[in-house]
Enzyme design. Structure first.
Site, PDB file in Angstrom:
ATOM      1  N   GLY A 522       0.814  -1.224   0.000  1.00 50.13           N
ATOM      2  CA  GLY A 522       0.000   0.000   0.000  1.00 50.13           C
ATOM      3  C   GLY A 522       0.839   1.261   0.000  1.00 50.13           C
ATOM      4  O   GLY A 522       0.471   2.257  -0.587  1.00 50.13           O
ATOM      5  N   SER A 685       0.860  -2.494  -6.973  1.00 46.56           N
ATOM      6  CA  SER A 685      -0.255  -3.253  -7.587  1.00 46.56           C
ATOM      7  C   SER A 685      -0.333  -3.003  -9.085  1.00 46.56           C
ATOM      8  O   SER A 685      -1.410  -3.016  -9.671  1.00 46.56           O
ATOM      9  CB  SER A 685      -1.600  -2.878  -6.947  1.00 46.56           C
ATOM     10  OG  SER A 685      -1.533  -2.895  -5.557  1.00 46.56           O
ATOM     11  N   GLY A 851      -3.612  -5.985  -5.315  1.00 48.00           N
ATOM     12  CA  GLY A 851      -2.775  -6.490  -4.207  1.00 48.00           C
ATOM     13  C   GLY A 851      -2.710  -5.637  -2.959  1.00 48.00           C
ATOM     14  O   GLY A 851      -2.693  -6.157  -1.852  1.00 48.00           O
ATOM     15  N   GLU A 852      -2.645  -4.308  -3.091  1.00 47.69           N
ATOM     16  CA  GLU A 852      -2.419  -3.489  -1.904  1.00 47.69           C
ATOM     17  C   GLU A 852      -3.694  -2.911  -1.322  1.00 47.69           C
ATOM     18  O   GLU A 852      -3.773  -2.639  -0.131  1.00 47.69           O
ATOM     19  CB  GLU A 852      -1.492  -2.332  -2.259  1.00 47.69           C
ATOM     20  CG  GLU A 852      -0.136  -2.802  -2.678  1.00 47.69           C
ATOM     21  CD  GLU A 852       0.631  -1.655  -3.285  1.00 47.69           C
ATOM     22  OE1 GLU A 852       1.641  -1.273  -2.697  1.00 47.69           O
ATOM     23  OE2 GLU A 852       0.206  -1.145  -4.336  1.00 47.69           O
ATOM     24  N   MET A 853      -4.673  -2.683  -2.210  1.00 47.74           N
ATOM     25  CA  MET A 853      -5.939  -2.142  -1.734  1.00 47.74           C
ATOM     26  C   MET A 853      -6.464  -2.971  -0.574  1.00 47.74           C
ATOM     27  O   MET A 853      -7.080  -2.454   0.364  1.00 47.74           O
ATOM     28  CB  MET A 853      -6.930  -2.153  -2.907  1.00 47.74           C
ATOM     29  CG  MET A 853      -8.299  -1.694  -2.563  1.00 47.74           C
ATOM     30  SD  MET A 853      -9.210  -2.868  -1.593  1.00 47.74           S
ATOM     31  CE  MET A 853      -9.365  -4.209  -2.721  1.00 47.74           C
TER      32      MET A 853
END
Ligand SMILES: Cc1cc2nc3c(=O)[nH]c(=O)nc-3n(C[C@H](O)[C@H](O)[C@H](O)COP(=O)(O)OP(=O)(O)OC[C@H]3O[C@@H](n4cnc5c(N)ncnc54)[C@H](O)[C@@H]3O)c2cc1C
Ligand code: FES
Ligand code: FES
Lengths: 893, 293
Positions: A522, A685, A851-853
């Site tokens: 993130g 991401s 991926g980071e959300m």
């Protein structure tokens, strides 16, 4: 003293071995070092903490790092290699692969062995039995949900209720939207995937590094005379032996491979020692004497910004960077506005905590000035990292080969042990293996930046957000790492899903002597979103508007602008995402109210938080190639790392879909700087978007040529005199830079929309918070592989909860998996994922990244739920029992 | 790890002889789950390890009449897999199921947990409320010590040179008795106790009065402590929330915690109170047969 060797007879995977062992020899060394059974892993430096080394001894699960060989007379040992092979896998291995329980796979062999021991004793375990059996096997990637599913599926396979073949038959139809197992899963399940620590190079020396015991000091003298004479030592290397800049540069050339005259961080490397064995190298490193003159230690930004504070780096003041953002006129709105909330929030320094330590191998191929230096580690950016190594060590001909990667979560934004290992291979002219301990790996890597944030948020009488003030200070720590990247990302995604016409923000990044900040899942937005989404809840409460309705009514719409002034042109499906969570939110509210009506010290609460996470930076680009092979399959040549998120699946499923090929005919060549070109890091991401789009571009060229040649075969293309290899590329529109004065400019070209619902139970006696359930609605465009998408969400929410409730990195104190408290299977909770699919106009097959959300809205949802449960708000993460209890006590007073 | 020698003792006498060595640093090793990580970290540097796992007497796990005997080399799993023990000694079972997870429990021993003498050692408060006795063999013969006198300081025990803990003995608890151990850890797994409390209660035949009570606390003083005052405020009273509250206050005032990375003085004092009440509630439910292990 004469050390008695003892001969013991042990059966390992059905084969009898007579081994002579010293009293201190442990089973994991016999397996890995002597027998090269590399499936048995170690993460915790053999302290019995991680479970990655679990094997079966006489039918019981045992930690091979605590099992002495001399105690094993007559014993039967089974390792993961003894269960099955990719050609003939054991049903448990099949179940782990098919359940999607394998991401990076570093924990997998240990988990599979613990599962085997459980199922041998209990063929039909319930959830408590599963949790009990796997309680001490750590996994950082999955959030444990799919691991639990894998155990259940294993037991069904073993009881013959279903078969792997039957299960696989359900995987059919399209290549897109179906959960085909990731390409590397079976190798990982069988313990055959080589991670860096598994690589053996003939004649390798072992490296150890003497590190600073001071937080900030001048080096007065370095004495290696004793160390040099110690048994097994081949030589020592100090800063003067390094040919290049001796600086690791990502955003700024500030991090020495080996320190010359000053240390700025506890654990800074000073002397590297090569020896025949790791124990000898470590003993010699401990004998290096360094004389220091201590300097003032500045761990917090205030200290480093105080007037007259000592400058930490010569090239920059301690204020490394600042960036304002000005949109509309927030001051004016606040002067007139009635409803606003104001608060200060902080987030802690945190460790990304991949399971695999920072192992590295380097060796020279060839001789003289033309020799090629091969570096093996886990990278997410092999070409970028090669450039960093070249500059730092002064050697041009470098090849980076990426081993399988035991997780990274941003920690590999810059190189870690590569530079010192590569420099040592050059200096000693011998292959070098560096196996740092977990404690060292934690010390030497980047961390999640701590944020101090002041938020003031206003809305009009109808509940429309009108203005935001946001001041934040980022503790950079001792080195720049990715520099201003986190701050820019925070500003780019500042207002997430919402429309805010007036914003005044200012970010500062400050050098200190604390752990240095880098990318961490993130990278910026999780910290920012914790503050903003807490304030959103506070404001909704103040206005008397339901927090879900408040979020929905403030959604951005096409034609409106994000925080950076960029205009939204595509559909913004956030209101639909809110609608999809609504029934779950209402059910959760009812459940909590019913529970709380009973009274008692346990209080339940429900909290929401949302974010629209930017994917695909303005101006970002990528290039890769595809080649048709003689059997009419294809090979993709692309520097696309897959440290566990599923990029291999993404590439192979897109190619199979576009070309109408079976998956077996799509090969990946992704982990080697030879035959690939640079395309930036597997970070932010970005890979599904940017690599997916460049792959589609390459495939379009291949297909165009096929129709010109009127043939879809390799032979046909060759006959027609056509090339068999096509390079594809893509570039996002816009310029990836915000105006230095106003923070306005082009932002991400796509978003992943999401809302999360946390249901928690607070024990008001102890202050301990238990997560009952997390529910999330996500719109990430077209779903390529549902299982991988879920895996990202489950792992992300698990990490988000860990960060919200207990994880924290304290320099000098956080050393292992006890002092760093990432979630165990017994902390795992129920998770529900609701997928909403709005195809993105410019995404690969309509997809975007995720991926980071997945962890960005988790912490504020949990904190908002704690507030709902017991009326106290936690402003400073993590919400430990002690903090919650103190707030409860303060609230009563 | 420093080099060391390894001796495999076959009898108690042999082990005692090996341990009674004045010139060398000699240590017994049972499961090794404490010892091996400490040696690897350089915290302990013995010259000789004496393996006690192959001494037959130390592997005995038996219930004879009303006496439970746990040999010092018996791995934890054997104890909780024995139904007769789980029924009668719930506090001990609560405690050992907490130690280290399944793969550790295959090797770790109660003896090792006790001899390691960690302030947070989970089995120790439980053994105290079960009124366990330590049987110790030494160069001059055998002696017996109540478990609450066994640990003398963090990492230190009452064992002298050449002495070996051979057996832990516990009398069968009388009718209408229940016990419990519970601890507080930051995660639900993996961690060392921030605070741990064990309690046992014996009720009158009609279950309206407390006839005997013990409370022991861990991780809040240099050694696990028996809090006599907490037992005393309970005896003669009815088993009520009010009684638990009084015992909790007594336990809190006996606690002498420190602040460290795991918890602060305030938090630990507070937790002693919460956990004492919880332990007593559960012990009570077990005494009246309304709660299983
Ligand atoms: C991953 C992990 C998690 C753990 N979790 C916990 C936990 O949750 N709670 C907890 O309390 N402990 C925990 N421990 C510590 C340890 O497992 C326990 O203390 C265990 O009971 C020790 O038993 P052992 O047989 O392995 O002892 P050993 O390591 O063999 O010995 C421990 C010490 O006692 C001495 N000793 C052993 N037997 C005797 C004897 N008969 N006479 C005299 N001295 C003797 C040894 O010399 C040594 O100093 C954990 C350890 C690990 C590795
Ligand atoms: S290496 Fe054995 S538990 Fe970590
Ligand atoms: S898959 Fe478990 S640690 Fe990565």
């Amino acid at each position: 003293m004469v050390i008695k060797m003892k001969e013991v007879t042990i059966t390992i995977n059905g084969v009898q071995h007579k081994v002579k062992a010293e009293p201190d020899k442990i089973l994991i060394d016999l397996l890995r070092e002597d027998l090269h059974l590399i499936g048995t892993k170690q993460s915790c430096d053999r302290k019995g903490q991680c479970g990655a080394c679990t094997v079966i001894v006489n039918n019981r699960a045992v930690r091979s790092c605590l099992q002495k060989v001399v105690d094993l007379e007559g014993a039967s040992v089974i390792t993961v290699e003894g269960l099955g092979t990719p050609e003939k896998p054991h049903p448990i291995q099949e179940a782990y692969v098919l359940s999607g329980a394998i991401q990076c796979g570093f924990c997998t062999p240990g988990l599979i062995m613990a599962t085997k021991a459980l199922l041998d004793q209990n063929p039909d375990p319930d959830l408590p039995a599963i949790k009990r059996a796997l309680a001490r096997n750590l996994c950082r990637c999955t959030g444990y949900k799919k691991i639990i599913e894998a155990v259940t599926l294993s037991s069904r396979f073993l009881r013959n209720e279903t078969t792997p073949e039957e299960y696989r038959r359900s995987l059919k139809g399209s290549m897109i939207g179906v959960s085909y197992p990731r390409p590397s899963a079976m190798l990982k399940a069988c313990g055959l995937a080589e991670f860096t620590g598994d690589v053996r190079i003939e004649g390798s020396l072992e490296l150890a590094v003497a590190r600073s015991t001071e937080f900030h000091a001048l080096i007065k003298s370095i004495d290696t005379s004793v160390a040099e004479k110690m048994p097994g030592v081949i030589g020592v290397m100090t800063a003067k032996d390094i040919k290049g800049t001796n600086r690791i540069r990502v955003a700024a050339p500030d991090q020495p491979i080996l320190c010359e005259d000053r240390v700025r961080l506890l654990g800074d490397p000073i002397v590297a020692i090569a020896a025949e064995t790791r124990e000898q190298a470590k003993a010699a490193a401990a004998a290096v004497k360094v004389e220091y003159e201590p300097l003032l230690v500045m761990l917090e930004p205030e200290e480093a910004l105080a007037s007259g504070a000592l400058q930490i780096h010569p090239h920059s003041p301690n204020l490394f960077m600042s960036q304002p953002l000005v949109k509309g006129d927030a001051d004016k709105v606040f002067a007139e506005s009635s409803a606003f909330v104001e608060a200060e929030f902080s987030t802690q320094m945190n460790h990304q905590a991949p399971m695999e330590p920072e192992h590295c191998v380097a060796y020279l191929k060839g001789e003289g000035d033309g020799a090629q230096l091969v570096v093996i580690q886990r990278s997410i950016n092999i070409h970028g990292h090669t450039a960093q190594i070249k500059e730092a060590i002064g050697w041009d001909n470098i090849r980076y080969i990426e081993a399988y990667s035991g997780g990274q979560f941003g920690i590999k934004g810059s190189i870690t042990t590569e530079a010192v290992t590569a420099a040592a291979a050059l200096h000693f002219k011998r292959p070098i293996r560096y196996i740092p301990s977990l404690e060292e790996s934690i010390l030497l890597t980047s961390k999640r930046h701590p944020y101090r944030q002041k938020v003031k948020l206003a809305a009009d009488t109808k509940g429309r957000l009108t203005a935001l003030h946001y001041d934040f200070t980022i503790n950079k720590g001792a080195y720049a790492g990715m520099g201003g990247g986190v701050m820019m990302r925070s500003l780019n995604m500042l207002t997430g899903a919402y429309y805010l016409p007036n914003i005044k923000a200012l970010g500062l990044i400050v050098y200190t002597n604390n752990g240095y900040g880098g990318a961490a899942r993130g990278a910026g937005p999780p910290q920012t979103t914790f503050a903003i989404e807490s304030a959103v809840d506070m404001l909704a409460k103040k206005l008397g508007i339901d927090p879900l309705e408040f979020r929905r009514m403030n959604s951005l719409k096409p034609g409106e602008t994000k925080a950076t002034g960029m205009v939204i042109t595509e559909k913004w499906p956030f209101p639909e995402v809110c609608d999809a969570i609504k029934p779950h939110y209402e059910r959760a509210k009812r459940d909590a109210a019913a529970f709380n009506a009973k009274g008692g010290p346990l209080k339940r609460g429900v909290g929401l938080a949302a974010h629209s996470f930017g994917i695909g930076g303005a101006g970002d680009s990528a290039t890769m190639s595809i080649e048709i092979d003689p059997d009419d399959g294809v090979t993709i040549y692309a520097a696309v790392a897959d440290p566990g998120e599923g990029n291999d699946s993404m590439l192979s499923q897109i190619a199979a879909h576009q070309l109408g090929l079976p998956l077996e005919k799509v090969r990946l060549y992704t982990r080697d700087t030879e035959k690939t070109v640079g395309m930036g890091p597997a970070a932010g991401s970005r890979m599904t978007w940017i690599a997916g789009n460049s792959l589609i571009n390459a495939i379009e060229q291949l297909k165009a040529t096929m129709s010109e040649a009127n043939s879809k075969t390799y032979a046909g293309l060759v006959m027609a005199g056509k090339s068999t290899r096509y390079q594809g590329s893509t570039k996002n529109p816009g310029v990836g830079r915000l105006d230095p004065q106003t923070g306005q400019g082009d932002s991400f070209v796509s978003e992943c929309h999401n809302i999360q619902l946390a249901e928690v139970e607070v024990n008001t006696d102890t202050g301990a918070t238990r997560i009952i359930k997390m529910t999330t609605v996500v719109d990430a465009g077209t779903v390529l592989n549902p299982q991988n998408l879920e895996g990202q969400l489950e792992g992300g929410m698990d990490q988000g909860v860990g960060w919200a409730l207990r994880e924290e990195y304290v320099l000098g104190k956080t050393k292992d998996w006890i002092t760093f408290k990432f979630p165990t299977i017994n902390d795992s909770f129920e998770m529900e994922i609701i997928i909403h699919e709005t195809p993105r106009l410019k995404g690969p097959l309509g997809a975007t990244g995720i991926g980071e959300m997945t962890m960005t809205s988790t912490a504020p949802a949990v904190i908002n739920a704690i507030e709902d449960a017991c009326g106290i708000r936690i402003y400073n993460l993590p919400a430990t029992p002690e903090k919650v209890k103190a707030a409860l006590v303060a609230a009563v007073k | 790890m420093k080099q060391f020698d390894y001796e495999n003792a076959k009898t108690i006498g042999e082990a005692v002889n090996l341990l009674n060595n004045s010139s060398k640093n000699v240590r017994p090793i049972a499961g090794g789950t404490d010892l091996i990580p400490r040696m690897r970290n350089g915290l302990l540097e013995p010259d000789i390890l004496v393996d006690i796992k192959n001494i037959p007497e130390l592997n005995i796990l038996s219930i004879n009449g009303d006496l439970l005997e746990i040999g010092a080399a018996v791995p934890l799993y054997r104890i909780y897999e024995e139904e007769r023990i789980t029924k009668s000694y719930p506090a001990l079972i609560d405690a050992i199921k907490n130690i280290g997870g399944i793969a550790i429990q295959g090797r770790a021993t109660v003896g090792g947990n006790l001899c390691n003498a960690a302030p947070s050692g989970d089995s120790i408060p439980a053994l105290i409320v079960h009124e366990a006795m330590c049987i110790i063999a030494g160069p001059t013969g055998q002696r017996i010590l109540p478990v609450e006198d066994f640990c003398t300081a963090p990492g230190k025990t009452a064992l002298g040179r050449g002495e070996l803990l051979t057996t832990i003995q516990i009398k069968h608890p009388p009718h209408n008795t229940g016990s419990c151990y519970n601890r507080f850890i930051p995660r639900n797994e993996m961690d060392i106790a921030v605070t741990g409390v064990a309690a046992s209660l014996m009720l009158s035949m009609d279950r309206t009065q407390i006839e005997n009570a013990k409370v022991a606390i861990g991780a809040v003083a240099p050694t696990p402590l028996l809090v006599k005052a907490a037992g005393e405020v309970l005896v003669g009273n009815a088993p009520t929330e009010e009684a638990w509250g009084k015992a909790a206050i007594a336990a809190q005032s006996a606690a002498r915690p420190i602040t460290d990375v795991r918890g602060s003085i305030n938090q630990r004092k507070h937790l002693v109170g919460v956990l004492t009440k919880r332990a007593l509630r559960k012990a009570y439910l077990r005494a009246i047969g309304e709660m299983e292990i």
